[in-house]
Scaffold this motif. Structure first.
Motif, PDB file in Angstrom:
ATOM      1  N   SER A  75     -35.339  11.351   1.625  1.00 37.80           N
ATOM      2  CA  SER A  75     -34.199  10.790   0.927  1.00 37.80           C
ATOM      3  C   SER A  75     -34.868  10.876  -0.754  1.00 37.80           C
ATOM      4  O   SER A  75     -33.987  11.179  -1.418  1.00 37.80           O
ATOM      5  CB  SER A  75     -34.032   9.110   1.190  1.00 37.80           C
ATOM      6  OG  SER A  75     -35.131   8.566   0.867  1.00 37.80           O
ATOM      7  N   MET A  76     -35.945  10.554  -0.809  1.00 38.29           N
ATOM      8  CA  MET A  76     -36.510  10.748  -2.251  1.00 38.29           C
ATOM      9  C   MET A  76     -36.408  12.327  -2.830  1.00 38.29           C
ATOM     10  O   MET A  76     -36.000  12.642  -3.772  1.00 38.29           O
ATOM     11  CB  MET A  76     -38.049  10.308  -2.326  1.00 38.29           C
ATOM     12  CG  MET A  76     -38.051   8.846  -2.417  1.00 38.29           C
ATOM     13  SD  MET A  76     -37.400   7.936  -3.846  1.00 38.29           S
ATOM     14  CE  MET A  76     -39.019   8.318  -4.998  1.00 38.29           C
ATOM     15  N   PHE A  77     -36.845  13.267  -1.773  1.00 40.94           N
ATOM     16  CA  PHE A  77     -36.914  14.554  -2.184  1.00 40.94           C
ATOM     17  C   PHE A  77     -35.323  15.231  -2.327  1.00 40.94           C
ATOM     18  O   PHE A  77     -35.098  15.756  -3.535  1.00 40.94           O
ATOM     19  CB  PHE A  77     -37.478  15.304  -0.815  1.00 40.94           C
ATOM     20  CG  PHE A  77     -37.200  17.047  -1.048  1.00 40.94           C
ATOM     21  CD1 PHE A  77     -38.132  17.667  -1.776  1.00 40.94           C
ATOM     22  CD2 PHE A  77     -36.310  17.510  -0.334  1.00 40.94           C
ATOM     23  CE1 PHE A  77     -37.890  18.935  -1.939  1.00 40.94           C
ATOM     24  CE2 PHE A  77     -36.290  18.895  -0.325  1.00 40.94           C
ATOM     25  CZ  PHE A  77     -37.022  19.606  -1.366  1.00 40.94           C
ATOM     26  N   LEU A  78     -34.454  14.706  -1.594  1.00 43.42           N
ATOM     27  CA  LEU A  78     -32.995  15.164  -1.593  1.00 43.42           C
ATOM     28  C   LEU A  78     -32.494  14.507  -2.924  1.00 43.42           C
ATOM     29  O   LEU A  78     -31.569  15.365  -3.497  1.00 43.42           O
ATOM     30  CB  LEU A  78     -32.252  14.818  -0.683  1.00 43.42           C
ATOM     31  CG  LEU A  78     -32.595  15.261   0.895  1.00 43.42           C
ATOM     32  CD1 LEU A  78     -31.710  14.811   1.975  1.00 43.42           C
ATOM     33  CD2 LEU A  78     -32.121  16.974   0.813  1.00 43.42           C
ATOM     34  N   GLY A  79     -32.959  13.052  -3.197  1.00 45.96           N
ATOM     35  CA  GLY A  79     -32.415  12.635  -4.496  1.00 45.96           C
ATOM     36  C   GLY A  79     -32.706  13.471  -5.747  1.00 45.96           C
ATOM     37  O   GLY A  79     -31.986  13.742  -6.700  1.00 45.96           O
ATOM     38  N   PHE A  80     -34.276  13.862  -5.755  1.00 46.56           N
ATOM     39  CA  PHE A  80     -34.657  14.622  -7.101  1.00 46.56           C
ATOM     40  C   PHE A  80     -33.933  16.022  -6.943  1.00 46.56           C
ATOM     41  O   PHE A  80     -33.616  16.643  -8.141  1.00 46.56           O
ATOM     42  CB  PHE A  80     -36.172  14.653  -6.806  1.00 46.56           C
ATOM     43  CG  PHE A  80     -36.780  13.446  -7.268  1.00 46.56           C
ATOM     44  CD1 PHE A  80     -36.611  12.601  -8.612  1.00 46.56           C
ATOM     45  CD2 PHE A  80     -37.554  12.669  -6.594  1.00 46.56           C
ATOM     46  CE1 PHE A  80     -37.207  11.628  -8.863  1.00 46.56           C
ATOM     47  CE2 PHE A  80     -38.378  11.611  -6.631  1.00 46.56           C
ATOM     48  CZ  PHE A  80     -37.946  11.140  -8.127  1.00 46.56           C
ATOM     49  N   ILE A  81     -33.785  16.648  -5.851  1.00 48.11           N
ATOM     50  CA  ILE A  81     -33.283  18.138  -5.773  1.00 48.11           C
ATOM     51  C   ILE A  81     -31.868  17.804  -6.477  1.00 48.11           C
ATOM     52  O   ILE A  81     -31.716  18.880  -7.198  1.00 48.11           O
ATOM     53  CB  ILE A  81     -32.904  18.677  -4.361  1.00 48.11           C
ATOM     54  CG1 ILE A  81     -34.604  18.783  -4.038  1.00 48.11           C
ATOM     55  CG2 ILE A  81     -32.414  19.621  -4.510  1.00 48.11           C
ATOM     56  CD1 ILE A  81     -35.317  19.963  -4.933  1.00 48.11           C
ATOM     57  N   ARG A 113     -39.075  28.193 -14.783  1.00 49.37           N
ATOM     58  CA  ARG A 113     -38.705  27.638 -16.252  1.00 49.37           C
ATOM     59  C   ARG A 113     -38.888  26.372 -16.277  1.00 49.37           C
ATOM     60  O   ARG A 113     -38.826  25.455 -17.455  1.00 49.37           O
ATOM     61  CB  ARG A 113     -37.287  28.084 -16.525  1.00 49.37           C
ATOM     62  CG  ARG A 113     -37.146  29.658 -16.513  1.00 49.37           C
ATOM     63  CD  ARG A 113     -35.946  30.125 -17.495  1.00 49.37           C
ATOM     64  NE  ARG A 113     -34.770  29.720 -16.837  1.00 49.37           N
ATOM     65  CZ  ARG A 113     -34.227  30.517 -15.986  1.00 49.37           C
ATOM     66  NH1 ARG A 113     -34.535  31.500 -15.539  1.00 49.37           N
ATOM     67  NH2 ARG A 113     -32.856  30.084 -15.555  1.00 49.37           N
ATOM     68  N   HIS A 114     -39.110  25.646 -15.199  1.00 47.17           N
ATOM     69  CA  HIS A 114     -39.235  24.265 -15.137  1.00 47.17           C
ATOM     70  C   HIS A 114     -40.103  23.512 -14.372  1.00 47.17           C
ATOM     71  O   HIS A 114     -39.945  22.870 -13.302  1.00 47.17           O
ATOM     72  CB  HIS A 114     -37.865  23.423 -14.922  1.00 47.17           C
ATOM     73  CG  HIS A 114     -36.759  23.808 -15.827  1.00 47.17           C
ATOM     74  ND1 HIS A 114     -36.559  23.472 -17.087  1.00 47.17           N
ATOM     75  CD2 HIS A 114     -35.760  24.759 -15.613  1.00 47.17           C
ATOM     76  CE1 HIS A 114     -35.376  24.184 -17.459  1.00 47.17           C
ATOM     77  NE2 HIS A 114     -35.022  24.817 -16.621  1.00 47.17           N
ATOM     78  N   PRO A 115     -41.469  24.022 -14.429  1.00 50.80           N
ATOM     79  CA  PRO A 115     -42.553  23.659 -13.414  1.00 50.80           C
ATOM     80  C   PRO A 115     -43.085  22.164 -13.553  1.00 50.80           C
ATOM     81  O   PRO A 115     -43.440  21.638 -12.613  1.00 50.80           O
ATOM     82  CB  PRO A 115     -43.784  24.466 -14.172  1.00 50.80           C
ATOM     83  CG  PRO A 115     -43.479  24.738 -15.588  1.00 50.80           C
ATOM     84  CD  PRO A 115     -41.948  24.831 -15.485  1.00 50.80           C
ATOM     85  N   ASN A 116     -42.887  21.466 -14.658  1.00 47.51           N
ATOM     86  CA  ASN A 116     -42.989  20.090 -14.803  1.00 47.51           C
ATOM     87  C   ASN A 116     -42.093  19.294 -13.506  1.00 47.51           C
ATOM     88  O   ASN A 116     -42.353  18.343 -13.034  1.00 47.51           O
ATOM     89  CB  ASN A 116     -42.639  19.797 -16.059  1.00 47.51           C
ATOM     90  CG  ASN A 116     -41.298  19.707 -16.777  1.00 47.51           C
ATOM     91  OD1 ASN A 116     -40.942  20.807 -16.374  1.00 47.51           O
ATOM     92  ND2 ASN A 116     -41.102  19.062 -17.644  1.00 47.51           N
ATOM     93  N   PHE A 117     -40.712  19.852 -13.603  1.00 48.71           N
ATOM     94  CA  PHE A 117     -39.923  19.184 -12.606  1.00 48.71           C
ATOM     95  C   PHE A 117     -40.482  19.563 -11.069  1.00 48.71           C
ATOM     96  O   PHE A 117     -40.284  18.683 -10.328  1.00 48.71           O
ATOM     97  CB  PHE A 117     -38.535  19.803 -12.817  1.00 48.71           C
ATOM     98  CG  PHE A 117     -37.833  19.299 -14.039  1.00 48.71           C
ATOM     99  CD1 PHE A 117     -38.198  18.204 -14.658  1.00 48.71           C
ATOM    100  CD2 PHE A 117     -36.673  19.988 -14.592  1.00 48.71           C
ATOM    101  CE1 PHE A 117     -37.372  17.614 -15.810  1.00 48.71           C
ATOM    102  CE2 PHE A 117     -36.058  19.588 -15.690  1.00 48.71           C
ATOM    103  CZ  PHE A 117     -36.419  18.443 -16.443  1.00 48.71           C
TER     104      PHE A 117
END
Length: 279
Positions: free
Chosen positions: A234-240, A208-212
């Motif tokens: 750290s960037m990955f965890l931040g976005f998740i 439902r949110h492929p852009n994210f």
């Protein structure tokens, strides 16, 4: 009424609180695009050879890193050698800095397209979700990648040439998914016959949110290539964290309120929100 509802539900981490609110001044968009066009120039000044006329380190010698960033040969799967040769001949960039420069430059087009073309909601200059906030956060993060590479790559224990070599692949795939998702939805919405309908074509029929998802993939890959796996992680965890606790819940609530039963049908058809089989 929509404005009051938006204010009541405002979350400090929601950077796009103007969903469904159309029109307004274009100054926010103009400001974002103008600043975004400067980002590749700043990145280039940090990545160009120190003797180059446009190098920040030539103009400000006191900024010169104590150890130069990696500049050796680089063989990246699926990246034409001709592209690296072209960047070297035209911009004087060695292979490693050239890839980091591309990482800072290519998303510029998607950011501008989203802000000036695909985005339809208000984009005021100030306030939460305003251009000053979004422009500062987005562009400072991209510039930080070039700074980390220029100053720390050669002495960063979490950065390795082998890791760097493979990162352009998920970067390109993630960027393609990101652009494909937003542009395909934009084309769908342009058709007056689709007014009031929820788009479930292309990647939107898988999650439902492929852009994210695409955004997270290319952002993480770029961070790893420039700053090593610790920075990338750290960037990955931040976005998740951002998507799991704020962006997706807020957007899901907005879609449910706007489309009602139709959205319930969509959630039954497209079960996964972010990553098939996991979330």
């Amino acid at each position: 009424m929509a404005s009051k509802d938006t204010k009541a539900a405002l979350d400090p981490m929601d950077f796009f609180p103007f969903r469904g609110q159309y029109g307004g001044s274009s100054m926010g968009t103009i400001f974002f695009v103008a600043v975004r066009l400067i980002v590749p120039l700043i990145s280039y000044s940090l990545l160009a050879p120190h003797t180059h006329a446009f190098s920040a380190f030539r103009r400000f010698p006191w900024m010169l890193p104590s150890i130069s960033a990696p500049i050796g040969t680089l063989d990246i799967p699926f990246v034409p050698t001709a592209l690296l040769v072209f960047l070297h001949k035209t911009l004087g960039l060695q292979p490693y800095p050239a890839i980091v420069f591309l990482g800072a430059t290519l998303p510029t087009f998607s950011f501008i397209a989203y802000t000036a073309l695909w985005r339809r909601e208000r984009f005021p200059m100030t306030g939460q979700g305003g251009s000053l906030q979004v422009t500062t956060q987005v562009n400072l993060v991209d510039i930080m990648h070039s700074i980390l590479f220029a100053y720390l790559a050669s002495k960063n224990p979490t950065w390795t040439p082998a890791l760097f070599r493979w990162m352009p692949i998920p970067f390109v795939l993630g960027l393609i998914l990101h652009v494909w998702s937003d542009h395909s939805k934009y084309i769908f919405r342009k058709d007056a016959r689709n007014k009031g309908k929820v788009y479930t074509g292309g990647p939107w029929g898988v999650v439902r949110h492929p852009n994210f998802l695409g955004f997270t993939v290319w952002r993480t890959a770029f961070a790893i290539a420039a700053g090593g796996w610790a920075f990338g992680g750290s960037m990955f965890l931040g976005f998740i964290y951002l998507f799991y606790f704020t962006s997706i819940p807020v957007l899901e609530g907005y879609m449910k309120g706007k489309y009602g039963k139709q959205w319930e049908v969509v959630t039954e058809k497209v079960r996964w929100m972010f990553l098939p089989g996991i979330w």
